[in-house]
Design an enzyme around this catalytic site. Structure first.
Site, PDB file in Angstrom:
ATOM      1  CG  ASP A 176      -1.922   1.237   1.157  1.00  0.00           C
ATOM      2  OD1 ASP A 176      -2.888   0.973   0.355  1.00  0.00           O
ATOM      3  OD2 ASP A 176      -1.646   2.021   1.834  1.00  0.00           O
ATOM      4  CD  GLU A 213      -4.214   4.207  -1.493  1.00  0.00           C
ATOM      5  OE1 GLU A 213      -5.359   4.308  -2.585  1.00  0.00           O
ATOM      6  OE2 GLU A 213      -4.513   4.611  -0.452  1.00  0.00           O
TER       7      GLU A 213
END
Ligand SMILES: [Mg+2]
Length: 310
Positions: free
Chosen positions: A183, A226
């Protein structure tokens, strides 16, 4: 267009050769069925005029062999016969002839029957070309359906497909693998500070940096906004956490400025989980993914830009 003439009677064959050539076709001629079959196997000939009675292989057997499906294309067959009874004609058509011509043939009739054959062959060629285009489109669509266009890696569906395929039964000694859940740290702040276009470009650079760290048979998938999942086939937890550390280093070394980050550059956090070889546990890939997600959460709470192992 080539026309193959198979006729054992020499005079009749000569007449046919002349007539067919005068209609503008290229002629190949043989004097028995077996020779005709050999020509068909080795050449892309699609129109055949075959006599019924021939030595070695008669016209009916030739028709049956053509229809048996060995040839990769449709061959239009006109059976030449002196038989005119309805039963004979039906027998010829049932053997796979497309049409028939009675001896002695009439030139206008020969011309008309060949034109019919030509039409069928051309339609088949057209269909084949269209099928090839469709197949190509299908392959591209399939690829598109499994790819993330921004990061140019697999998408979530691609990940699920891969795991469905490769997770395997627990007694399979080769189904060990690891997953890294990645992440991008403080990405919401990045977008808020630098704008979405810069955000997209940063994601693209991050995924490129990750790809550069991996082997060609490793898998990279965009899991969410993301979030990226890396699939490492036959990597144990130690090898996988080593890879994850390399990913963190590679991304921070991109030096993408990020003022909300304690390091002042864009970084990632990684959670690693493994499915060991010879695993006796009844773990699903969803379980492994969820373990990696849990580890990622730990990496985040421990201060980001780091790796945690499940
Ligand atoms: Mg004959």
């Amino acid at each position: 267009m080539q026309v193959l003439i198979a006729e054992d009677d020499r005079a009749s064959r000569r007449l046919l050769e002349k007539a067919v050539a005068s209609l503008g076709y290229e002629v190949i001629s043989v004097d028995d069925g077996l020779a005709a079959w050999n020509v068909l196997r080795q050449n892309d000939v699609r129109l055949v005029i075959a006599d019924w009675e021939m030595p070695n292989m008669n016209g009916l057997s030739l028709c049956r062999r053509i229809r048996a499906g060995v040839l990769p294309r449709y061959v239009f067959v006109i059976l030449l016969t002196s038989k005119t009874s309805r039963e004979d004609i039906i027998e010829g058509l049932e053997a796979g002839a497309d049409d028939y011509l009675t001896k002695p043939f009439n030139r206008a009739e020969l011309s008309a029957r060949l034109r019919t054959g030509l039409r069928v062959v051309e339609l088949e060629l057209e269909l084949q070309a269209k099928n090839e285009i469709l197949e190509d489109l299908n392959t591209r669509l399939e690829r598109m359906a499994l790819t993330d266009p921004l990061m140019e890696v697999g998408n979530r569906r691609g990940l699920y497909d891969t795991l469905d395929r490769l997770h395997g039964p627990t007694d399979n000694s080769d189904c060990g693998y690891s997953l890294i859940m990645v992440d991008v740290d403080h990405f919401k702040f990045y977008n808020d500070t630098y704008g979405h276009a810069a955000g997209d470009s940063a994601l693209k650079n991050v995924s490129s940096a990750i790809k550069r760290c991996l082997r060609s048979n490793d898998g990279v998938f965009r899991y969410g906004g993301e979030e990226i999942v890396v699939y490492l086939p036959s990597a144990d937890i130690d090898a996988a956490s080593e890879v994850a550390n390399r990913l963190c280093k590679a991304v921070s070394e991109l030096g993408i400025p990020h003022t909300s980050s304690s390091t002042q550059v864009l970084t990632i956090s990684c959670g690693v989980a493994s499915r060991p070889r010879h695993s006796n546990e009844k773990q699903s890939w969803e379980d492994i993914l969820s373990l990696a997600d849990g580890a990622l959460y730990e990496a985040k709470t421990a201060g980001r830009n780091r790796v945690a192992v499940a």
